[in-house]
Write a protein that holds these residues in place. Sequence first.
Motif, PDB file in Angstrom:
ATOM      1  N   HIS A 241      47.933  58.692   1.831  1.00 25.79           N
ATOM      2  CA  HIS A 241      47.991  59.545   0.655  1.00 25.79           C
ATOM      3  C   HIS A 241      46.644  60.223   0.430  1.00 25.79           C
ATOM      4  O   HIS A 241      46.582  61.444   0.163  1.00 25.79           O
ATOM      5  N   GLU A 245      46.302  64.206   0.527  1.00 26.34           N
ATOM      6  CA  GLU A 245      46.100  64.887  -0.743  1.00 26.34           C
ATOM      7  C   GLU A 245      44.695  65.467  -0.879  1.00 26.34           C
ATOM      8  O   GLU A 245      44.530  66.555  -1.433  1.00 26.34           O
ATOM      9  N   LYS A 246      43.683  64.749  -0.416  1.00 33.94           N
ATOM     10  CA  LYS A 246      42.311  65.212  -0.615  1.00 33.94           C
ATOM     11  C   LYS A 246      41.788  66.035   0.546  1.00 33.94           C
ATOM     12  O   LYS A 246      41.008  66.970   0.355  1.00 33.94           O
TER      13      LYS A 246
END
Length: 377
Positions: A241, A245-246
């Motif tokens: 994740h 996401e980043k």
Amino acid sequence: MSEIRPPKPNLLRDSANRIKLGVFATNGGAAFTHHPDRFDGDWETQVRIAKHADELGIEGFISASRWKPFGGDQHYSGDLMETYTWAAAIAASTQRIAVMSTVHMTIIHPVIAAKMATTVDIVSNGRAGMNLVCGWYPAEVAMFDEEIKPHADRYALADEWVEIFDRLYAETKSFDYNGEYYKLRGAINQPRPVQNRPLFMNAGGSPRGTEFAAKNADIAFILAQSTDPLKIKAQVDQYRHLAREKYGKEIQIGISTYVVQRDTRQAAEAYVHDYVVTQGDDAAVAEFIEINVANAKTMPDGVIQQMSFALKAGYGGFPLVGTAEDIANSIKALSDAGIDTILLTWTDYEGGLRAFGKDVLPRLEQMGLREPIAATA
């Protein structure tokens, strides 16, 4: 005019197998034990193991790194061969397997690392990679006339290290670099490497370490906090994740293991008890924990005893213990939890790999986790 060789794939990155496998730490052994089976890492045996792993279609051969032993001068924990010269020699002895050098970024300058990694890349024709570690052992860092940096500062330095390394690998003109930790003038890396970038591994587990791995690594290794597949899946999902996401990237997730394969589970568990509990190197592991616990942000309360056991068994790895069927089922459970890459250690690497190749690999093929070697050669 010399013939140009087409680059080899880096199988730890490029293999289509659902579970990729690597042999870890033959350059000195992984178990903290006084048992007579403890691997001593003589060179001829290492070459035989590397060639056998290559023939079996195992994807990676990965070094561990140590500059100063635990347990006093001349303790076996310091007998790990230097990892870049080791990797070049292993690469020259093999054909397909990826060869990974573990590098302490806080000790090895990125310009030196880029030159050494390029050498391994050329020798291996594109099979080189690196396991990036920040270093946490003060006595080891002191050998290089340095003091151990605070946890966050080590990762800030590591971010600069990777940025410099990537530029050295990618760019063909000299450049200057002005950072907080590195100031370079006219930096360049020649000759040119085979890969655009070697495969990067990292096992950062603290929040800052997890962020470093998600940002920079191709394979992030978790220290399993449980043998429960659901809890392992939660750790895996956290990494994936964050990377998605980043940083907008996909990463593989790996785990290190210790393997004890016997005809019965009882026999395997008895052997583990013998080399870990009865003949375990308690003094060296106690020193390791005393030094390391303050920096081990990933450890919940009350796990020191479990950590001691796992360190003696094989560098804190996940247990693959039992019959060939037990081990294959455990590997499938790890795969189902989202693990992509498994590193294997044994007390007896040569005999352990032989039994694993004969009895476990065919079961993994039957489970659909790996293709037969004939299909991947």
